[in-house]
Design an enzyme around this catalytic site. Structure first.
Site, PDB file in Angstrom:
ATOM      1  N   PRO A  89       0.821  -1.224   0.000  1.00  0.00           N
ATOM      2  CA  PRO A  89       0.000   0.000   0.000  1.00  0.00           C
ATOM      3  C   PRO A  89       0.848   1.264   0.000  1.00  0.00           C
ATOM      4  O   PRO A  89       0.324   2.361  -0.170  1.00  0.00           O
ATOM      5  CB  PRO A  89      -0.835  -0.125   1.287  1.00  0.00           C
ATOM      6  CG  PRO A  89      -0.254  -1.239   2.073  1.00  0.00           C
ATOM      7  CD  PRO A  89       0.601  -2.068   1.175  1.00  0.00           C
ATOM      8  N   GLU A 116       2.394  -8.392   8.412  1.00  0.00           N
ATOM      9  CA  GLU A 116       2.423  -6.948   8.680  1.00  0.00           C
ATOM     10  C   GLU A 116       3.361  -6.223   7.740  1.00  0.00           C
ATOM     11  O   GLU A 116       3.367  -5.002   7.666  1.00  0.00           O
ATOM     12  CB  GLU A 116       2.861  -6.690  10.127  1.00  0.00           C
ATOM     13  CG  GLU A 116       1.830  -7.109  11.155  1.00  0.00           C
ATOM     14  CD  GLU A 116       0.497  -6.433  10.942  1.00  0.00           C
ATOM     15  OE1 GLU A 116       0.447  -5.202  10.925  1.00  0.00           O
ATOM     16  OE2 GLU A 116      -0.504  -7.164  10.771  1.00  0.00           O
ATOM     17  N   ARG A 154      -3.767  -7.256 -21.069  1.00  0.00           N
ATOM     18  CA  ARG A 154      -4.708  -6.732 -22.067  1.00  0.00           C
ATOM     19  C   ARG A 154      -3.977  -5.868 -23.107  1.00  0.00           C
ATOM     20  O   ARG A 154      -4.480  -5.635 -24.192  1.00  0.00           O
ATOM     21  CB  ARG A 154      -5.799  -5.884 -21.398  1.00  0.00           C
ATOM     22  CG  ARG A 154      -6.578  -6.672 -20.353  1.00  0.00           C
ATOM     23  CD  ARG A 154      -7.651  -5.862 -19.687  1.00  0.00           C
ATOM     24  NE  ARG A 154      -8.837  -5.778 -20.532  1.00  0.00           N
ATOM     25  CZ  ARG A 154      -9.200  -4.739 -21.227  1.00  0.00           C
ATOM     26  NH1 ARG A 154      -8.475  -3.645 -21.185  1.00  0.00           N
ATOM     27  NH2 ARG A 154     -10.275  -4.766 -21.978  1.00  0.00           N
ATOM     28  N   ASP A 169     -10.447   1.506 -24.361  1.00  0.00           N
ATOM     29  CA  ASP A 169     -10.963   1.324 -23.002  1.00  0.00           C
ATOM     30  C   ASP A 169     -11.216   2.657 -22.325  1.00  0.00           C
ATOM     31  O   ASP A 169     -10.603   3.657 -22.662  1.00  0.00           O
ATOM     32  CB  ASP A 169      -9.899   0.630 -22.120  1.00  0.00           C
ATOM     33  CG  ASP A 169      -9.814  -0.858 -22.372  1.00  0.00           C
ATOM     34  OD1 ASP A 169     -10.745  -1.401 -22.960  1.00  0.00           O
ATOM     35  OD2 ASP A 169      -8.795  -1.448 -21.952  1.00  0.00           O
TER      36      ASP A 169
END
Ligand code: ADE
Length: 252
Positions: A89, A116, A154, A169
């Site tokens: 993150p 963690e 893709r 897209d």
């Protein structure tokens, strides 16, 4: 393209990687996906891949040795520009442009963090890029890796049916796609717009662009700040703003 995934949970990849587009890409020889269990690179008799954090605090930390050994193992025969991507993150937030850029690589390595966190020396020694799939915390990097692989492949020529389809897209040119329809022409009183049934290609292209702009205006106006728009398109946006102002006046 060859992708190596280093994970403590290789079985998590079974479903998504053997279905649909990912399977087609593998079946057509366009994607060589190799899963590696980090536990196979542990050296103690209990196959320990995690340990308690220095300095205390809750949770377990992934040990550096097995992860670094696993990365070094897959890099043995890799070109020097191979990206070694840690899912975290704390990474830069993944998007369409990054997907396109990654699709140009011959080889990619994904390192799935768990628990963690991961001993920071892994980052310092072998990681070349850190990616996040959004500002929220998941229990590990496996799902983000699958999301990113799906978005990347893709862009490999031959993976999608119609060549270049990924270029139309949503997000490809900074705005969203407009609405899509299929048969029947009328469903519960809602008709497919006439322009889609007329076969006038030029009119259809203009309509699609207008609808894309309208949808972006309604759902993701933040994207319009960065979009590359013509004078006519900017004028169109101004008319949407006028329409909104008008309907707000009618409501009050
Ligand atoms: N690992 C945990 N949360 C994550 C996120 N949001 N993106 C990438 N990897 C993660």
């Amino acid at each position: 393209m060859r992708i190596d995934v280093l994970t403590l949970f290789p079985a998590m990849f079974q479903g998504p990687m053997t279905e649909s587009m990912l399977w087609k890409a593998r079946d057509r020889g366009l994607l060589d996906l190799r899963l590696h269990d980090i536990r196979d690179f542990t050296t103690d008799k209990h196959n320990t891949a995690d340990d308690i954090p220095y300095g205390g605090g809750g949770g377990m930390i992934m040990k550096a040795e097995p992860v670094v050994s696993a990365v070094e193992h897959v890099l043995q025969d890799a070109p020097p520009d191979t990206s070694v991507i840690l899912l975290t993150p704390q990474g830069r937030v993944f998007n369409h442009q990054i997907a396109k850029e990654l699709a140009n690589h011959e080889r990619l390595v994904f390192v799935c963090g768990r628990y963690e966190g991961i001993d920071d020396r892994v980052r310092q020694l072998v990681i070349t890029d850190e990616l996040s799939i959004g500002d929220y915390v998941l229990t590990g990097g496996e799902l983000p890796t699958m999301v990113i692989i799906d978005a990347v492949i893709r862009h490999i020529p031959g993976v999608l049916g119609a060549e270049g389809a990924a270029d139309s897209d949503s997000h490809a040119d900074g705005i969203l796609e407009g609405p899509h329809y299929t048969r029947p022409p009328v469903f519960r009183g809602l008709s497919v717009p006439a322009v889609l049934q007329e076969g006038n290609h030029a009119k259809l292209t203009t309509w699609r662009r207008e609808q894309g702009l309208r949808r972006t205006w309604q759902q993701r106006p933040d994207l319009l700040l960065k979009a590359d728009l013509t004078e006519a398109e900017r004028y169109l946006l101004a008319t949407f703003a006028d329409e909104d102002a008008q309907s707000n006046r009618n409501e009050s």
